[in-house]
Structures are given as structure tokens and as C-alpha cells.
Design an enzyme around this catalytic site. Sequence first.
Site, PDB file in Angstrom:
ATOM      1  N   GLU A 166       0.825  -1.204   0.000  1.00 65.30           N
ATOM      2  CA  GLU A 166       0.000   0.000   0.000  1.00 65.30           C
ATOM      3  C   GLU A 166       0.863   1.260   0.000  1.00 65.30           C
ATOM      4  O   GLU A 166       1.930   1.288   0.601  1.00 65.30           O
ATOM      5  CB  GLU A 166      -0.881   0.032   1.248  1.00 65.30           C
ATOM      6  CG  GLU A 166      -1.853  -1.124   1.308  1.00 65.30           C
ATOM      7  CD  GLU A 166      -2.607  -1.197   2.628  1.00 65.30           C
ATOM      8  OE1 GLU A 166      -3.769  -1.606   2.604  1.00 65.30           O
ATOM      9  OE2 GLU A 166      -2.022  -0.842   3.668  1.00 65.30           O
TER      10      GLU A 166
ATOM     11  N   ASP B 216      -7.709  -4.798   9.644  1.00 69.33           N
ATOM     12  CA  ASP B 216      -7.201  -3.618   8.962  1.00 69.33           C
ATOM     13  C   ASP B 216      -7.056  -3.775   7.457  1.00 69.33           C
ATOM     14  O   ASP B 216      -6.366  -2.992   6.821  1.00 69.33           O
ATOM     15  CB  ASP B 216      -5.869  -3.192   9.575  1.00 69.33           C
ATOM     16  CG  ASP B 216      -4.799  -4.269   9.406  1.00 69.33           C
ATOM     17  OD1 ASP B 216      -5.138  -5.357   8.910  1.00 69.33           O
ATOM     18  OD2 ASP B 216      -3.655  -4.021   9.770  1.00 69.33           O
TER      19      ASP B 216
END
Lengths: 343, 343
Positions: free
Chosen positions: A56, A227
Site C-alpha cells: 500500500e 485492517d
Amino acid sequence: MVRFVDVGNINRWAADTGVERILTDMVEYLERDFRRWPTFDKAPRVASHSPLGVIELMPTSDGVTYGFKYVNGHPSNPSRGLQTVTAFGVLADVQSGYPTFWSEMTVLTAFRTAATSAMVARALARPDAHTMAMIGTGTQSEFQALAFRGLLGINRLRVWDTDPDAIAKFVRNLAPLGFEIVVATGATDAVTGADIITTCTADKANATVLTDAMVTPGVHINAIGGDCPGKTELDADILHRADVFVEFTAQTRIEGEIQQMHPDFPVTEIWQVLLGEAAGRTSAQQITVFDSVGFAIEDFSALRFLQDAVDRTPFYTDIDLVADPDDPKDLFGLVTAGAPVLV
Amino acid sequence: MVRFVDVGNINRWAADTGVERILTDMVEYLERDFRRWPTFDKAPRVASHSPLGVIELMPTSDGVTYGFKYVNGHPSNPSRGLQTVTAFGVLADVQSGYPTFWSEMTVLTAFRTAATSAMVARALARPDAHTMAMIGTGTQSEFQALAFRGLLGINRLRVWDTDPDAIAKFVRNLAPLGFEIVVATGATDAVTGADIITTCTADKANATVLTDAMVTPGVHINAIGGDCPGKTELDADILHRADVFVEFTAQTRIEGEIQQMHPDFPVTEIWQVLLGEAAGRTSAQQITVFDSVGFAIEDFSALRFLQDAVDRTPFYTDIDLVADPDDPKDLFGLVTAGAPVLV
């Protein structure tokens, strides 16, 4: 020149300063940035998913400084001797676009996640909280414990992990630091009598680390491990009974515990509580959940804190990252300056 | 350890290898990746705009290797002695999520932009093209000229820039390398008799560097400078007369010359031409436009090319970017290993 903090330097800085003090001091930077939340550019992180994990990029800007973090999450990495999460980050000057600061963030992310949890718990947990249950004693766990002690004075820990070696490691690391640690016989035992429950497990699955029956009135749940899409820790029934607080709603609906809920499920952004614009805990019986996924602004705060903290110390090096010809239009001249003959 | 190529090392490598050879060799990597275009993760870049410029992150992945570039674009930077565009980039292993290679990309972006232009022109320009007009003799210009000579044998250049110092710099850099350079009296003079027109100007505005009347049948236009919202170089009438080729349609509609056109305006992605799945130039009278904005896959190709090129050379250093404790769950033990007492 760009300032660079590598692994060796961040560890030397941490050893020199002390982890608990770093975590407590970092909260000041975090809270200042949460209190000016609307001034930041915000977008859900940019994720590249693969069968084994995710990579990410998490950018943000306050109009003066730009920052981003690169972070991976690969739950099977430990089985191959690797970290689940590694990261690095960069700060840049918005006016010129030039990068200015660059750091490892595997360690720094561990710091900022723990500091954020403690900051939020200080706002949401009962003021008389003194015992924390910790389910999951992996990489993040010691930092959580130190942050909660530094900020809330929590000294009693009831811990559980499915991996006995991880528990032993946790006790080995923290018992010498004055914590009162009870190794529980299971998750249900761990949460018994706890005022705060921290869940921090790594499975990339919709797990039920906490069932509804395990959660008693008045508890604050610090839910760290849910998450990313398909990765949650809490029974959805808990969320129905609780008031849920998030960092950035748009991202948490994709990645957090509330991915299990209807898109209209009500949540409160934590910056509003810190600013006094929304209610936090309103009764001793209320169950509060911090559905933590980690947001770019926290990394921004952590990088700025580190940048300031290592200034005028030996804990960084200068690196030559930006080509800087005397004539800005003559990059070619710079590139070929060392070439005797160009063929 | 992560391999790092800083500014000094990329310049020493370029001087050692020769820029023209680098550009020609890089085209092989670019073309191989364009030919497997559908295997890549593709998304428009993530832009953070400010009044003075833009900072962008450009990620992509082929499922084995992940790469991203950080790049800024600040047109007023040269007036403050800074580069308009600076960049750096990273490669990572998709399976572990660990970064493996990290490089300055201010210089490398100049290489890959020029190599991509030449690769596309080889597919689209008339085979008998021998003269190129260049409007804009800034940072990118010499690299464009060398790439077009290396790949297409173009040796005659007709150049123009509104900044006489930039023209003088261009002539100073390239005349010794055997180019036949005509300094034009203006843009219209520059394009007279040219087979290929390269526009590479930096104004963040909807400029008209080329008017419709300046474009004669059979020309290939290599339009580099129109590369972000509100920044174009070509009169829209040219696009109506031409066949327009792009890198990644979704991104080019936001950033390229075709931001001036209706969202349905037909374009062809260049990878389809390189694969033989779509027509390129079909007649000597056709006007072709490469509406270049730069796409993440090109940076990926450039980084992989550089990674291979510097292997077993002195042109990189190892940096300690990823914290790597012996027990992957014991990051805390690594961080505090150097601390005599933890307070």
C-alpha cells in the site's frame, strides 16, 4: 541532500531516548495533527493486493508538507522468517515538490500505531481503567503496552496468543520493565476483569477473536488487527452494542471491523472527539470500540516527529537523492559531466 | 539490504555506459513490458495538487515485482533554481512485500520518457523520417534527441524555445555529438519541413504550442508536455485531423492533450500497436499523435532495466531499509537491543 534514517539509526535513537518516552512524546504530534484533521488531503490508501498480501501507498498533505508511507502486509511472512509488516516513508516540501526526509518505518509504524491507540484510549476508556487484556502478542504488542502505560498508567496486563513462543517473548521483553503480567489460559480468561481490551492478531481472515459474550459493559476495545478487506477480529454483535470510533470513515468502511456492517452504520471520527465536536465516552457502562486501521496522517505525524527528534543528532545521514544541476534546465550537462567522450 | 542508486551513481553509470546506448537498450525493456501490458495492475496515478505544482505516486505490479515512482511537477521551480521534475522510485518483491531496489529517478525519468517517445515514434513515424522539430529545449530535450537518433537515426534537428538560454544550452550540449542543428526563428519556422515534431514545454496552462495550420500531412507529433490537468500544448483541431495514440486511456483522458476532447474521442493504446492488435500508421499522409503523459509501467521498465544494468557494478550501494529481527515477532527486541536500561 535528503536526510535518511535507516534501521540502525532509528534503533540507536530509540535506545538512546527510550521507547516509552518516544511513544508519549509522539502523541503530542499525533494529537496536534488530529485536531487539524480538516486541513489535510485525505484519500483511502492505494492498495495492490496479491494472493499472499498487500502493498500500500498512503499519501497525505497539509498544504505545506507532503508525506507518504509504503507499507506491506503479508501474514505468512513470519513462517518464512520475515516481518508481516515492513514500511518506509518520505516527507516532501509541497512548494518545491522536493523530498526532504526519508526513513525506515517498520519500527516507526510500530511506534505510531501504539501511540495512536493510547491517544484514543485516553479519550475513550474509563478514567479508572487499570487493567488491559491483550489478545495477540506479536510485533505490535510490546509497543502497545508501553504506550498505554506511558499515557494512561496501565500497568496490569492479561495476555493471550495462540503462539506460546510469542507469549514467552512478550513476558521476556516486558516483565523486566515493571509490568504486572498475567498469562491467560485463553482469550476469554484474558478479558476477564479487563477495562481495556487490545486485539492485535495477524490472520488475513474474518476471525472472531472476541465474541459478544466476552465483552462486558464499560470496556474500551482497541481493535488493531482488523485492517484490510476480509480481515476482521470482532463479532459483529459487539459493534451493535458499542459506540464505534474510527480514523477516516471512508477507509475504515473498506478495511476495518465495520466492513461487516451496513454502509450506514453510525461511526464517529476520532478527531471530532479530540476537538470536542463529538461525544466520546458518555457513561461508565458504555462500550467503546476504536476500529483502528491506521491512516496516512498518523504516519505524517510520526515522520514529522522523527524529523524533529533526530535534528542535531547523529541519528541520520545525508543522501544524494535529487539531481540538482546548476542550470535547472541542464540535467543533460549534469548527467554527462563525467563522460570523457559520449558515443 | 536494499540496493540504492543515488545521483552520483546514476551519473557515473551514465557516463560509463553512454546516454545514447542506455536509451536504446532501455527500449528493449520498455517494449517487452508494453507487449505484456494486460498482465499489469493499472490505475491512474495518485496526484496531490497544490497552487505551485503536483506531487504524484505512480504504482504498478506485474504480480511478481511491484514498483512505484514518486514524482513532482512544479513549472515555476526553474525560476528558483530548482528542477521542474524530480523523482525517485522503488521496486519490491510482491511475494514478501519487501522493497528490493531504490533509485533516484530525476535522471531515470528523463531517460525513460525519451526512450518511450522513440519507441513509439519507431512504430508510428514515416519510415523515411529524417528531420525532427523540437519545440522546447528544456531538461528533457537532449535525451529526446539522443533517443530518436539511437532508435530512428534522426540526425537533423530544428529547435525552438522561448528561452534563448535554453536553446544555447541545447546547441552547446548536442552540437559536439554530431547533430545537424538549425535554430529556428520561431515555432512555425521550426516545424517547416519536419517529419516528426516533438513538443516539450513546461507551462502549466492550456497553451497552443502547435496550431492546426502548422501541421502538415504525414507528420508524427510526439507531444510530451501536455501531462496534467489544465496543461496542454496542441490546438484541438490537430487532434480531430490526426490519429491519437496513448499509453493508458483512463489516465490520458485526465492528463493528456485529449482532456480537451469529448470522453468518447477515439484513441488507440500503443501496446496494441506494438503487439499488432491495432493499426499504427496506415498511410504516408496520415497525421499521428503520441499523446504522452508517462505511465507507471514505463517507470517499472526503467527501474528493472537499471537494476539489471548496475548489477555487479560499483554503481549502487546497500542500504539498511528493512528492520529484520531474528524472530520476526520480536521487533521490540531488535529496537531495544542497544538500550542498557529502558525507562
